[in-house]
Scaffold this active site. Sequence first.
Site, PDB file in Angstrom:
ATOM      1  N   LYS A   1       0.836  -1.203   0.000  1.00  0.00           N
ATOM      2  CA  LYS A   1       0.000   0.000   0.000  1.00  0.00           C
ATOM      3  C   LYS A   1       0.878   1.264   0.000  1.00  0.00           C
ATOM      4  O   LYS A   1       0.655   2.172  -0.789  1.00  0.00           O
ATOM      5  CB  LYS A   1      -0.946  -0.005   1.216  1.00  0.00           C
ATOM      6  CG  LYS A   1      -1.924  -1.192   1.189  1.00  0.00           C
ATOM      7  CD  LYS A   1      -2.970  -1.105   2.268  1.00  0.00           C
ATOM      8  CE  LYS A   1      -2.561  -1.680   3.589  1.00  0.00           C
ATOM      9  NZ  LYS A   1      -2.387  -3.120   3.671  1.00  0.00           N
ATOM     10  N   THR A   2       1.880   1.286   0.879  1.00  0.00           N
ATOM     11  CA  THR A   2       2.772   2.458   0.934  1.00  0.00           C
ATOM     12  C   THR A   2       3.550   2.584  -0.378  1.00  0.00           C
ATOM     13  O   THR A   2       3.724   3.684  -0.915  1.00  0.00           O
ATOM     14  CB  THR A   2       3.766   2.310   2.106  1.00  0.00           C
ATOM     15  OG1 THR A   2       3.062   1.888   3.263  1.00  0.00           O
ATOM     16  CG2 THR A   2       4.497   3.604   2.394  1.00  0.00           C
TER      17      THR A   2
ATOM     18  N   ASP B   1      -1.276   6.067   7.068  1.00  0.00           N
ATOM     19  CA  ASP B   1      -1.381   4.632   7.277  1.00  0.00           C
ATOM     20  C   ASP B   1      -2.260   4.366   8.498  1.00  0.00           C
ATOM     21  O   ASP B   1      -2.413   5.245   9.354  1.00  0.00           O
ATOM     22  CB  ASP B   1       0.026   4.050   7.488  1.00  0.00           C
ATOM     23  CG  ASP B   1       0.073   2.576   7.151  1.00  0.00           C
ATOM     24  OD1 ASP B   1      -0.860   2.080   6.501  1.00  0.00           O
ATOM     25  OD2 ASP B   1       1.039   1.907   7.548  1.00  0.00           O
TER      26      ASP B   1
ATOM     27  N   THR C   1      -5.745  -1.848   7.291  1.00  0.00           N
ATOM     28  CA  THR C   1      -5.911  -3.304   7.255  1.00  0.00           C
ATOM     29  C   THR C   1      -7.353  -3.639   7.627  1.00  0.00           C
ATOM     30  O   THR C   1      -7.754  -4.790   7.545  1.00  0.00           O
ATOM     31  CB  THR C   1      -4.959  -3.965   8.270  1.00  0.00           C
ATOM     32  OG1 THR C   1      -5.111  -3.295   9.526  1.00  0.00           O
ATOM     33  CG2 THR C   1      -3.516  -3.868   7.821  1.00  0.00           C
TER      34      THR C   1
ATOM     35  N   ARG D   1       6.273  -8.337   1.140  1.00  0.00           N
ATOM     36  CA  ARG D   1       7.169  -7.943   2.234  1.00  0.00           C
ATOM     37  C   ARG D   1       7.822  -9.192   2.852  1.00  0.00           C
ATOM     38  O   ARG D   1       9.002  -9.193   3.175  1.00  0.00           O
ATOM     39  CB  ARG D   1       6.413  -7.160   3.304  1.00  0.00           C
ATOM     40  CG  ARG D   1       7.336  -6.695   4.441  1.00  0.00           C
ATOM     41  CD  ARG D   1       6.575  -6.001   5.537  1.00  0.00           C
ATOM     42  NE  ARG D   1       6.078  -4.718   5.093  1.00  0.00           N
ATOM     43  CZ  ARG D   1       5.036  -4.096   5.656  1.00  0.00           C
ATOM     44  NH1 ARG D   1       4.390  -4.652   6.657  1.00  0.00           N
ATOM     45  NH2 ARG D   1       4.647  -2.933   5.204  1.00  0.00           N
TER      46      ARG D   1
END
Length: 355
Positions: free
Chosen positions: A82-83, A127, A176, A235
Amino acid sequence: MAIISDDNDFGKQNLKTKNPIIKTESIEYDKTFENSIRPKSFDDYIGQSALKETLKISIEAAKMREKPLDHLLFYGPPGLGKTTLAGVIAEQMGTDIKITSAPALERPRDIIGILMSLKGGEILFIDEIHRLNKVAEEILYPAMEDFFLDMTTGKSQTVKTLRVPLPKFTLIGATTKAGELSGPLRDRFGIIYRLQFYSIEELAAVIKRTASILDIKITEEGAVAIAKRSRGTPRIANRLVKRVSDFALIKFDGVITDEVANYSLDILNIDEFGLDTTDRALLNLIIEKYDGGPVGIETIAAALSEDVRTLEDVCEPYLLQAGLLQRTPRGRKVSPEGYRHLGKKINNLQQSLFD
Ligand code: ADE
């Protein structure tokens, strides 16, 4: 494009704390590592193809109109990019991005300060936006909708409201837990998108890209072997490729083959589904102590000495997606696949509940 971050780490480490800003060497190191391999353009960004296509069109249209992009909300499990995607969007729009997270915006002046620091067309990335407090949310509404800040001055009888104009900006929120976002906040996003888990092929491509940036030698089969144990999450794939490369260097001839990957990941206790010790402990606990469930998440967290949020945000999404765990109104249950995966026998009573 400059990335201006308030230096929060948005990972697992912070979930247990009230204060989101903890700096430790490993967190700093992890962030530098993630930043060094982050893709900067849509061509470099692997996966999420439907979302990429939609975004490219929205970006072109915004540029043609010479207007900022609509506010965007990305949701989905952690580690899916997302980032990274927010950074790619900023690059593509040719603008800067300011990165923060909701727990860092505790006081009204935190959100006011960051909004007033924005320049026209800039992107503000928040975030964990579901954790924004009510006051911050209410400051954000007119800012998002009309690019104004409503400020009050004076006390009780003499109170005055002042409308302070803001430059036109784009807010990208990430969460999330889309379900925990208030309706009015959700309604102010023009584009809402759920990021998907990655396929094995996509993860293998991410792994090969990372390996080439870090000068790690890897075969196609080695990349696929790591991808299979990466829980659909880039990740995790990127972390594992680094761990496995240590083994390749010290125990083998430096090249990550499937044999090297499988050997190393077995030693690291990552099984062929990508489950780690915590995931297996969670499933084992439900089977052994609660007869397969259902059992509440708080009970599970207490028994495992884990944080509820870590279990909900980090462990569960993949266990649910892999079909090993089920969520019911009365709590979590291990599925027949979950029993099979752990090599446990399902008893007749449990089986009858699934039939
Ligand atoms: N690293 C992390 N996520 C990635 C992605 N989606 N594409 C390429 N590299 C990545």
